[in-house]
Design a protein around this motif. Sequence first.
Motif, PDB file in Angstrom:
ATOM      1  N   ARG A 144      91.887  16.472  19.535  1.00 32.34           N
ATOM      2  CA  ARG A 144      92.058  17.456  18.380  1.00 32.34           C
ATOM      3  C   ARG A 144      92.007  16.319  17.095  1.00 32.34           C
ATOM      4  O   ARG A 144      92.878  15.598  16.882  1.00 32.34           O
ATOM      5  CB  ARG A 144      92.509  18.721  17.999  1.00 32.34           C
ATOM      6  N   PRO A 145      92.076  16.023  15.776  1.00 29.52           N
ATOM      7  CA  PRO A 145      91.706  15.224  14.961  1.00 29.52           C
ATOM      8  C   PRO A 145      93.306  16.083  13.947  1.00 29.52           C
ATOM      9  O   PRO A 145      93.996  17.289  14.732  1.00 29.52           O
ATOM     10  CB  PRO A 145      90.723  15.911  13.658  1.00 29.52           C
ATOM     11  N   GLU A 146      93.562  15.366  13.065  1.00 25.07           N
ATOM     12  CA  GLU A 146      94.582  15.613  12.647  1.00 25.07           C
ATOM     13  C   GLU A 146      94.832  17.264  12.231  1.00 25.07           C
ATOM     14  O   GLU A 146      96.125  17.809  11.977  1.00 25.07           O
ATOM     15  CB  GLU A 146      94.715  14.663  11.239  1.00 25.07           C
ATOM     16  N   ALA A 147      93.913  17.769  11.211  1.00 25.01           N
ATOM     17  CA  ALA A 147      94.154  19.264  10.418  1.00 25.01           C
ATOM     18  C   ALA A 147      93.166  19.607  11.411  1.00 25.01           C
ATOM     19  O   ALA A 147      92.085  20.165  11.441  1.00 25.01           O
ATOM     20  CB  ALA A 147      93.715  18.899   9.150  1.00 25.01           C
ATOM     21  N   GLY A 148      93.576  21.365  11.100  1.00 25.51           N
ATOM     22  CA  GLY A 148      92.871  22.385  11.480  1.00 25.51           C
ATOM     23  C   GLY A 148      92.938  23.305   9.954  1.00 25.51           C
ATOM     24  O   GLY A 148      93.718  23.693   9.394  1.00 25.51           O
ATOM     25  N   TYR A 149      92.163  24.665  10.518  1.00 24.73           N
ATOM     26  CA  TYR A 149      92.194  25.651   9.425  1.00 24.73           C
ATOM     27  C   TYR A 149      91.797  26.713  10.272  1.00 24.73           C
ATOM     28  O   TYR A 149      90.919  26.963  10.836  1.00 24.73           O
ATOM     29  CB  TYR A 149      91.381  24.950   8.291  1.00 24.73           C
ATOM     30  N   SER A 150      92.435  27.721  10.199  1.00 21.51           N
ATOM     31  CA  SER A 150      91.925  29.251  10.245  1.00 21.51           C
ATOM     32  C   SER A 150      92.061  30.405   9.975  1.00 21.51           C
ATOM     33  O   SER A 150      93.408  30.521   8.796  1.00 21.51           O
ATOM     34  CB  SER A 150      93.273  29.485  12.064  1.00 21.51           C
ATOM     35  N   THR A 151      90.933  30.945  10.060  1.00 19.52           N
ATOM     36  CA  THR A 151      90.972  32.622   9.244  1.00 19.52           C
ATOM     37  C   THR A 151      90.853  33.650   9.952  1.00 19.52           C
ATOM     38  O   THR A 151      90.176  33.769  11.554  1.00 19.52           O
ATOM     39  CB  THR A 151      89.497  32.137   8.633  1.00 19.52           C
TER      40      THR A 151
END
Length: 256
Positions: A144-151
């Motif tokens: 996976r890349p550097e950044a993740g966003y979870s809602t």
Amino acid sequence: MKARFAAVLALGTVLVSGSASAQEDATAYVFGEYYVCDQNREAFSDVLAEHVFGPMFDRHLEAGNLIGWGWLGHNAGGEWRRAQYYVSTDLNTLLDTRDAIIEEVQAEAAAEGREFTDVCPDHDDYIWASVATSEPVNEQVAERPEAGYSTYFVCSAGAEARADEILQEVYAPILDRHVAAGHFNSWGWYAHLSGGKFRRLLTLDGADHKAILAGVMGLNADIDAENAEAGEEFASICHSHDDYMWDIQISHPQGG
């Protein structure tokens, strides 16, 4: 395989699946462990995750019990400071693997396990099942890349299936446009199988948090412009949520 310790989910999150819906591909089952940690010492939990517990997860990758696992660091959001996720295409295998890893920690690294619990004394467990994603399962759990966003959404249980329909019919094409524009690398929509109050999970991966946030703002604007009625219906079903920005510190896919 890679392990990255930047200023940085999982599984989020979390975490796997396609606009090609999960019915067209294997379902991914994700075990997510969300930790509340001492912020003055949480960097030590990262060392333990990589060097002590990580090799145990890697053994189960090599054995074919898991298709991926990862470790996430809090960038912005609520009280969860770290998150571990691990993924299988078979729910029973996922649960058996969790039991095996707990036994391995007790047998091989009991002292380190106690140190970890001292640093991160509280946690919430969730099991998620993929409903729809931008990529097939085996690609979704790739490095996976550097950044993740979870809602994490709180939804009305009786209407969750309708929220899934709106996500797949209305949101998915717009999400795919933002993937094509480079705002997101991938996205995933997951259903609650076990855990606390959150019933649905949207995960977004990207090169950095600025790109992801630009995509999130664009997504909301596009829904308002193109199908505000569906957006309002979705919001009436999944009526509250918590957002987290995660730094993806470790991402190990099977065969990576």
